[in-house]
Scaffold this motif. Structure first.
Motif, PDB file in Angstrom:
ATOM      1  N   ARG A 261     -53.372 -12.791  74.153  1.00  0.00           N
ATOM      2  CA  ARG A 261     -54.487 -12.702  75.122  1.00  0.00           C
ATOM      3  C   ARG A 261     -54.244 -11.576  76.112  1.00  0.00           C
ATOM      4  O   ARG A 261     -55.135 -10.793  76.417  1.00  0.00           O
ATOM      5  N   PHE A 262     -52.993 -11.456  76.585  1.00  0.00           N
ATOM      6  CA  PHE A 262     -52.665 -10.368  77.521  1.00  0.00           C
ATOM      7  C   PHE A 262     -52.888  -9.008  76.853  1.00  0.00           C
ATOM      8  O   PHE A 262     -53.438  -8.093  77.452  1.00  0.00           O
ATOM      9  N   GLU A 263     -52.451  -8.884  75.593  1.00  0.00           N
ATOM     10  CA  GLU A 263     -52.610  -7.629  74.847  1.00  0.00           C
ATOM     11  C   GLU A 263     -54.081  -7.286  74.730  1.00  0.00           C
ATOM     12  O   GLU A 263     -54.483  -6.136  74.905  1.00  0.00           O
ATOM     13  N   GLU A 264     -54.893  -8.299  74.411  1.00  0.00           N
ATOM     14  CA  GLU A 264     -56.329  -8.113  74.254  1.00  0.00           C
ATOM     15  C   GLU A 264     -56.939  -7.629  75.574  1.00  0.00           C
ATOM     16  O   GLU A 264     -57.719  -6.667  75.592  1.00  0.00           O
ATOM     17  N   LEU A 265     -56.541  -8.268  76.671  1.00  0.00           N
ATOM     18  CA  LEU A 265     -57.062  -7.873  77.987  1.00  0.00           C
ATOM     19  C   LEU A 265     -56.663  -6.441  78.311  1.00  0.00           C
ATOM     20  O   LEU A 265     -57.467  -5.647  78.800  1.00  0.00           O
ATOM     21  N   ARG A 266     -55.392  -6.118  77.978  1.00  0.00           N
ATOM     22  CA  ARG A 266     -54.899  -4.761  78.252  1.00  0.00           C
ATOM     23  C   ARG A 266     -55.687  -3.737  77.425  1.00  0.00           C
ATOM     24  O   ARG A 266     -56.063  -2.688  77.923  1.00  0.00           O
ATOM     25  N   ARG A 267     -55.959  -4.076  76.140  1.00  0.00           N
ATOM     26  CA  ARG A 267     -56.699  -3.170  75.260  1.00  0.00           C
ATOM     27  C   ARG A 267     -58.102  -2.912  75.822  1.00  0.00           C
ATOM     28  O   ARG A 267     -58.552  -1.785  75.923  1.00  0.00           O
ATOM     29  N   ARG A 268     -58.766  -4.028  76.236  1.00  0.00           N
ATOM     30  CA  ARG A 268     -60.123  -3.887  76.797  1.00  0.00           C
ATOM     31  C   ARG A 268     -60.108  -3.032  78.058  1.00  0.00           C
ATOM     32  O   ARG A 268     -60.987  -2.232  78.290  1.00  0.00           O
ATOM     33  N   TRP A 269     -59.079  -3.285  78.863  1.00  0.00           N
ATOM     34  CA  TRP A 269     -58.971  -2.522  80.118  1.00  0.00           C
ATOM     35  C   TRP A 269     -58.788  -1.039  79.814  1.00  0.00           C
ATOM     36  O   TRP A 269     -59.438  -0.180  80.422  1.00  0.00           O
ATOM     37  N   ASP A 270     -57.932  -0.709  78.831  1.00  0.00           N
ATOM     38  CA  ASP A 270     -57.696   0.690  78.472  1.00  0.00           C
ATOM     39  C   ASP A 270     -58.987   1.346  77.974  1.00  0.00           C
ATOM     40  O   ASP A 270     -59.299   2.484  78.325  1.00  0.00           O
ATOM     41  N   GLU A 271     -59.743   0.577  77.161  1.00  0.00           N
ATOM     42  CA  GLU A 271     -61.017   1.099  76.638  1.00  0.00           C
ATOM     43  C   GLU A 271     -61.977   1.413  77.784  1.00  0.00           C
ATOM     44  O   GLU A 271     -62.579   2.470  77.855  1.00  0.00           O
ATOM     45  N   LYS A 272     -62.103   0.443  78.680  1.00  0.00           N
ATOM     46  CA  LYS A 272     -63.016   0.576  79.822  1.00  0.00           C
ATOM     47  C   LYS A 272     -62.607   1.784  80.665  1.00  0.00           C
ATOM     48  O   LYS A 272     -63.447   2.595  81.065  1.00  0.00           O
ATOM     49  N   HIS A 273     -61.297   1.911  80.873  1.00  0.00           N
ATOM     50  CA  HIS A 273     -60.759   2.991  81.676  1.00  0.00           C
ATOM     51  C   HIS A 273     -61.101   4.342  81.058  1.00  0.00           C
ATOM     52  O   HIS A 273     -61.543   5.279  81.734  1.00  0.00           O
ATOM     53  N   ALA A 274     -60.925   4.408  79.715  1.00  0.00           N
ATOM     54  CA  ALA A 274     -61.219   5.654  79.004  1.00  0.00           C
ATOM     55  C   ALA A 274     -62.700   5.993  79.118  1.00  0.00           C
ATOM     56  O   ALA A 274     -63.069   7.155  79.339  1.00  0.00           O
ATOM     57  N   GLN A 275     -63.576   4.971  78.996  1.00  0.00           N
ATOM     58  CA  GLN A 275     -65.029   5.192  79.111  1.00  0.00           C
ATOM     59  C   GLN A 275     -65.374   5.735  80.492  1.00  0.00           C
ATOM     60  O   GLN A 275     -66.125   6.698  80.636  1.00  0.00           O
ATOM     61  N   LEU A 276     -64.793   5.086  81.518  1.00  0.00           N
ATOM     62  CA  LEU A 276     -65.099   5.484  82.898  1.00  0.00           C
ATOM     63  C   LEU A 276     -64.658   6.921  83.160  1.00  0.00           C
ATOM     64  O   LEU A 276     -65.331   7.672  83.877  1.00  0.00           O
TER      65      LEU A 276
END
Ligand SMILES: Nc1ncnc2c1ncn2[C@@H]1O[C@H](COP(=O)(O)OP(=O)(O)OP(=O)(O)O)[C@@H](O)[C@H]1O
Ligand SMILES: [Mg+2]
Length: 279
Positions: A261-276
């Protein structure tokens, strides 16, 4: 039967390192909860915070029902303490205070055996009775018989360092399990115990009506005795304390899921960060 609640506790070591960050868990009435984690994670420190020996930098610890504590050092006592001293140390505060008063009165009479000293000694003995000291000695007799095979009368002046590690542990466990405190904090109670001793402890922890928080590295004891696991996991910003309500058999799977779950959250966060960053 009592309870223990640790809420949002932060604790900094004397060298300034944050050891525990926002630690929260509850040991409900009659629960037997295990505290697990690698060496140095902060388990003993958490027990010392729970017992009041250490003070948290923030957060709260609340308890009810009286606390009985077995520190990790029991089993490796090497100082001058006697069996009586050890039993007094884990007795209820009233008995503890009365025992210390008897010791002081005895010492005074040895130094100066006058009427005043004798009167003070008689008073201390009477207070010992009023505090429940003789009733405690009846229980201590059961403890020394069970742990050492001799009556309290014979065992009381023996130095604890002459007992084996397992005998030291067993003696204190007997006293706490038979004692009045409803909440027990046990730091590695199974250390030094032989196989029959470990089986005895498993049975005691399964059957006791007391509320227990114990630290252990022993998988068998964890599987047999704990209904809830509190895991202390070292992390750069202070150890992470989390609760698994399902006991030891399902603990590792729950831990894996947690990491996923932590990995998944980190992955989503990285994606969001890259988009922003692209915007
Ligand atoms: N007074 C102190 N000064 C500096 N560091 C300390 C002090 N007391 C404890 N520590 C450190 O705090 C950390 C946690 O210690 P603690 O005894 O709580 O670990 P533990 O989880 O009980 O480990 P073990 O399984 O080995 O008993 C360790 O890294 C220890 O070296
Ligand atoms: Mg420890």
């Amino acid at each position: 039967m009592g309870h223990l609640e640790v809420a949002h506790v932060d604790y900094y070591l004397p060298d300034g390192r944050l050891l525990l960050a926002d630690a929260s868990f509850r040991v409900g009435q009659g629960d037997v909860v295990a505290l697990v984690g690698p060496n140095g994670a902060g388990k003993s420190t958490l027990l010392k915070l729970a017992s009041g020996e250490l003070k948290a930098d923030s957060g709260t610890v609340t308890t009810s029902g009286g606390l009985g504590v077995m520190p990790q050092f029991v089993g490796s006592v090497r100082d001058e303490r006697t069996v009586r001293d050890l039993l007094v140390a884990v007795a209820r505060p009233l008995v503890r205070a009365a025992a210390l008063a008897v010791d002081a009165a005895e010492l005074a009479i040895m130094e100066r055996d006058d009427e005043a000293a004798q009167l003070a000694y008689a008073q201390a003995l009477s207070d010992w009775g009023d505090a429940g000291g003789y009733a405690a000695e009846t229980i201590w007799d059961m403890c020394t018989m069970a742990a050492l095979g001799v009556p309290y009368e014979k065992a009381q002046w023996r130095q604890v360092r002459t007992l084996s590690g397992g005998e030291q542990k067993r003696l204190v466990l007997e006293a706490l399990l038979r004692g009045p405190d409803e909440v027990l904090l046990l730091d590695e109670p199974d250390n030094y115990l032989d196989v029959p001793g470990k089986l005895w402890l498993e049975g005691q922890l399964r059957d006791t009506a007391k509320t227990v928080l114990f630290v252990s590295h022993d998988r068998e004891l964890l599987a047999q005795a704990a209904s809830v696991i509190v895991s202390v996991e070292p992390a750069p910003g202070g150890s992470d304390v989390w609760v698994h309500g399902g006991g030891w058999p399902s603990f590792h799977e729950a831990r894996e899921h947690r990491f996923e779950r932590f990995e998944e959250l980190r992955r989503r966060w990285d994606e969001k960060h890259a988009q922003l960053k692209k915007l």
